[in-house]
Scaffold this motif. Sequence first.
Motif, mmCIF file in Angstrom:
data_model
loop_
_atom_site.group_PDB
_atom_site.id
_atom_site.type_symbol
_atom_site.label_atom_id
_atom_site.label_comp_id
_atom_site.label_asym_id
_atom_site.label_seq_id
_atom_site.Cartn_x
_atom_site.Cartn_y
_atom_site.Cartn_z
ATOM 1 N N ALA A 146 -5.453 -7.806 -1.862
ATOM 2 C CA ALA A 146 -6.140 -8.126 -3.133
ATOM 3 C C ALA A 146 -5.328 -7.600 -4.316
ATOM 4 C CB ALA A 146 -7.540 -7.518 -3.142
ATOM 5 N N PHE A 147 -4.715 -6.413 -4.147
ATOM 6 C CA PHE A 147 -3.859 -5.894 -5.223
ATOM 7 C C PHE A 147 -2.687 -6.837 -5.464
ATOM 8 C CE2 PHE A 147 0.125 -3.736 -6.261
ATOM 9 C CZ PHE A 147 -0.154 -3.411 -7.573
ATOM 10 N N LEU A 148 -2.037 -7.269 -4.381
ATOM 11 C CA LEU A 148 -0.866 -8.141 -4.539
ATOM 12 C C LEU A 148 -1.253 -9.434 -5.260
ATOM 13 C CD1 LEU A 148 0.927 -7.631 -1.107
ATOM 14 C CD2 LEU A 148 1.739 -6.927 -3.365
ATOM 15 N N VAL A 149 -2.383 -10.025 -4.866
ATOM 16 C CA VAL A 149 -2.826 -11.278 -5.493
ATOM 17 C C VAL A 149 -3.104 -11.047 -6.983
ATOM 18 C CG1 VAL A 149 -4.692 -12.992 -5.562
ATOM 19 C CG2 VAL A 149 -3.792 -12.223 -3.363
ATOM 20 N N ALA A 150 -3.917 -10.032 -7.280
ATOM 21 C CA ALA A 150 -4.313 -9.785 -8.676
ATOM 22 C C ALA A 150 -3.116 -9.390 -9.536
ATOM 23 C CB ALA A 150 -5.389 -8.694 -8.719
ATOM 24 N N ALA A 151 -2.245 -8.544 -8.979
ATOM 25 C CA ALA A 151 -1.119 -8.048 -9.780
ATOM 26 C C ALA A 151 -0.069 -9.120 -10.017
ATOM 27 C CB ALA A 151 -0.488 -6.845 -9.083
ATOM 28 N N MET A 152 0.113 -9.997 -9.038
ATOM 29 C CA MET A 152 1.091 -11.078 -9.215
ATOM 30 C C MET A 152 0.595 -12.052 -10.281
ATOM 31 S SD MET A 152 3.725 -10.663 -7.376
ATOM 32 C CE MET A 152 4.348 -9.823 -5.950
ATOM 33 N N ILE A 153 -0.699 -12.284 -10.302
ATOM 34 C CA ILE A 153 -1.250 -13.247 -11.272
ATOM 35 C C ILE A 153 -1.341 -12.620 -12.657
ATOM 36 C CG2 ILE A 153 -3.351 -14.535 -11.895
ATOM 37 C CD1 ILE A 153 -3.677 -15.138 -8.920
ATOM 38 N N ALA A 154 -1.797 -11.383 -12.740
ATOM 39 C CA ALA A 154 -1.947 -10.725 -14.047
ATOM 40 C C ALA A 154 -1.267 -9.356 -14.001
ATOM 41 C CB ALA A 154 -3.423 -10.583 -14.406
ATOM 42 N N PRO A 155 0.072 -9.324 -14.178
ATOM 43 C CA PRO A 155 0.785 -8.041 -14.056
ATOM 44 C C PRO A 155 0.298 -6.978 -15.044
ATOM 45 C CG PRO A 155 2.324 -9.883 -14.161
ATOM 46 C CD PRO A 155 0.982 -10.439 -14.478
ATOM 47 N N GLY A 156 -0.295 -7.414 -16.147
ATOM 48 C CA GLY A 156 -0.816 -6.442 -17.111
ATOM 49 C C GLY A 156 -1.906 -5.555 -16.520
ATOM 50 N N ALA A 157 -2.472 -6.003 -15.407
ATOM 51 C CA ALA A 157 -3.592 -5.251 -14.815
ATOM 52 C C ALA A 157 -3.138 -4.303 -13.718
ATOM 53 C CB ALA A 157 -4.617 -6.232 -14.261
ATOM 54 N N ILE A 158 -1.802 -4.160 -13.519
ATOM 55 C CA ILE A 158 -1.373 -3.390 -12.335
ATOM 56 C C ILE A 158 -1.832 -1.931 -12.373
ATOM 57 C CG2 ILE A 158 0.593 -4.783 -11.577
ATOM 58 C CD1 ILE A 158 2.429 -2.773 -12.920
ATOM 59 N N VAL A 159 -1.888 -1.347 -13.550
ATOM 60 C CA VAL A 159 -2.273 0.075 -13.581
ATOM 61 C C VAL A 159 -3.728 0.236 -13.133
ATOM 62 C CG1 VAL A 159 -2.279 2.161 -14.971
ATOM 63 C CG2 VAL A 159 -0.757 0.299 -15.580
ATOM 64 N N LEU A 160 -4.609 -0.557 -13.756
ATOM 65 C CA LEU A 160 -6.031 -0.418 -13.420
ATOM 66 C C LEU A 160 -6.298 -0.873 -11.988
ATOM 67 C CD1 LEU A 160 -7.713 -1.726 -16.708
ATOM 68 C CD2 LEU A 160 -7.568 0.629 -15.936
ATOM 69 N N ILE A 161 -5.841 -2.084 -11.668
ATOM 70 C CA ILE A 161 -6.089 -2.627 -10.332
ATOM 71 C C ILE A 161 -5.384 -1.783 -9.270
ATOM 72 C CG2 ILE A 161 -5.565 -4.630 -8.855
ATOM 73 C CD1 ILE A 161 -7.704 -5.406 -10.634
ATOM 74 N N GLY A 162 -4.167 -1.350 -9.588
ATOM 75 C CA GLY A 162 -3.406 -0.544 -8.633
ATOM 76 C C GLY A 162 -4.142 0.740 -8.291
ATOM 77 N N MET A 163 -4.645 1.420 -9.308
ATOM 78 C CA MET A 163 -5.355 2.680 -9.047
ATOM 79 C C MET A 163 -6.671 2.428 -8.313
ATOM 80 S SD MET A 163 -3.431 5.039 -10.000
ATOM 81 C CE MET A 163 -3.750 6.572 -10.803
ATOM 82 N N LEU A 164 -7.351 1.329 -8.680
ATOM 83 C CA LEU A 164 -8.615 0.993 -8.005
ATOM 84 C C LEU A 164 -8.388 0.802 -6.508
ATOM 85 C CD1 LEU A 164 -11.684 0.027 -8.491
ATOM 86 C CD2 LEU A 164 -10.728 -2.258 -8.316
ATOM 87 N N PHE A 165 -7.377 0.006 -6.171
ATOM 88 C CA PHE A 165 -7.152 -0.297 -4.752
ATOM 89 C C PHE A 165 -6.477 0.862 -4.016
ATOM 90 C CE2 PHE A 165 -7.618 -4.900 -6.018
ATOM 91 C CZ PHE A 165 -8.859 -5.025 -5.406
ATOM 92 N N LEU A 166 -5.698 1.669 -4.739
ATOM 93 C CA LEU A 166 -5.148 2.873 -4.097
ATOM 94 C C LEU A 166 -6.304 3.790 -3.686
ATOM 95 C CD1 LEU A 166 -2.973 4.938 -3.278
ATOM 96 C CD2 LEU A 166 -2.964 5.741 -5.637
ATOM 97 N N GLY A 167 -7.236 3.982 -4.605
ATOM 98 C CA GLY A 167 -8.410 4.818 -4.295
ATOM 99 C C GLY A 167 -9.156 4.280 -3.092
ATOM 100 N N ASN A 168 -9.311 2.941 -3.047
ATOM 101 C CA ASN A 168 -10.046 2.342 -1.936
ATOM 102 C C ASN A 168 -9.287 2.489 -0.618
ATOM 103 O OD1 ASN A 168 -10.960 -0.594 -0.493
ATOM 104 N ND2 ASN A 168 -12.531 0.759 -1.275
ATOM 105 N N LEU A 169 -7.956 2.357 -0.687
ATOM 106 C CA LEU A 169 -7.145 2.519 0.524
ATOM 107 C C LEU A 169 -7.213 3.962 1.031
ATOM 108 C CD1 LEU A 169 -5.328 0.887 2.404
ATOM 109 C CD2 LEU A 169 -3.382 1.527 0.986
#
Lengths: 375, 86
Positions: free
Chosen positions: A215-238
């Motif tokens: 889900a991180f890869l999909v979201a970040a590839m489509i909207a790279p501006g969101a990598i910090v927020l999405i990245g931290m969200l999914f890191l926490g979940n992992l």
Amino acid sequence: MKILFEFLNTTGFAMMTWGNAIMIVVGIFFVCLAIIKDYEPLLLLPIGFGAVVGNIPSIQGMALSVYDEGSVLSYLYFGVSKGIFPPLIFLGIGAMTDFSTMLSNPKLVLLGAAAQVGIFITFVGALFLGFNPADAASIGIIGGADGPTAIFLSSKLAPHLLGAIAIAAYSYMALVPVIQPPIMKLLTSKKERLIRMKAPRHVTQREKIIFPVVAFLVAAMIAPGAIVLIGMLFLGNLLKESCVTERLANTARNSMIDIVTILLGFSVGASTQAKAFLTNQSLLIFGLGALSFCIATAGGVIFAKVMNLFLREKINPLIGAAGVSAVPDSARVVQMVGQKEDPHNFLLMHAMAPNVAGVIGSAICSGILWSVLVK
Amino acid sequence: MIEINLSIQNILDGHGIEIALVGMLVVFTALALISAFIYLLPSVLRVVNLAYPLKDLCSLPDCSDTPNDEVLVAISSVLHAVEIGK
């Protein structure tokens, strides 16, 4: 005697303005809401007390307020003004979020997308009212009902509006149980509110581990501006789902998120100095923020009704309202409204799916707006 | 007094409609792809399980089955009480 008079002239009483007094009352009101009404106490209490602290008039020449270079408060505010705290909050949210209900019913993810309509309609509305695109985007993101995301985007696009946007976002998040139910009832029939949904299927641990990475890869590839927020969200979940980093997950979802919440709430509150906060723009921001939130709620509910036109197994359209990402408050509101019609209907679990999808959706929206409007 | 400058031109100049439409399209696309992935994941895992059987992963402790500290304390206190009873 002269020294005494000079000292008296530097006291808060001597330098108090009407604006400061009003903001101190507002701060105390927030503290009261948190303690008496239990509205988002974890946020409103530090924000309210911060507003009281930030509106004590500071002495000229002394670095005291968040806007004075070198002051202690300015260092605390650094985490807000540079957008550092929101991703850390997302790390904690990820570590406490269970995506199981979303994984068991993937179509509900779309409700999290539909509710983001509030952000974009308000963006257009703010442009119509004369705001520039960067300011309008920062105001629109209030409709995501996600405080950290709103702070993150406005710190990047409109730092001068940060205080008003943060206060509006958190206030409306606190007022979810007041704002959402009338809209939900207005847009649904009694028959629709009575719809019962099938129990979610069991989700394997392997699915839970793979999901945050993909889900991180999909979201970040489509909207790279969101990598910090999405990245931290999914890191926490992992960290949570991998089961091999339980200590880290525990720290992220308990101690760390608590510390960051205190610092963020307090410093946002302290940034609401009357001269910076009590402006015409702030009033417009509050109005547009409320509109954004209402449209987002309506967008989710209406989209759920549209989905029902094509689905064999109907979904209860109330859960569409949880597409705004105020986790878990809007899901709780869905449960509350649903149980008023049928005390044996349990919608909470189902509502958590669009709710967490809304968190992902609003972070993606912030990434899109940031990348489109960055200068 | 609030000064409001209502301006359709401001929306056009700021590409408001385009950004709103593209924004919604991108959010829907992203979440629809995630949704499609979630939908397909169980089928993919069925194939993956053939190559890497589930028992390989079973070495990972299942969070839900891991007793927490309170449970461990309760178990040890019961065992202790039984021990004393002997």
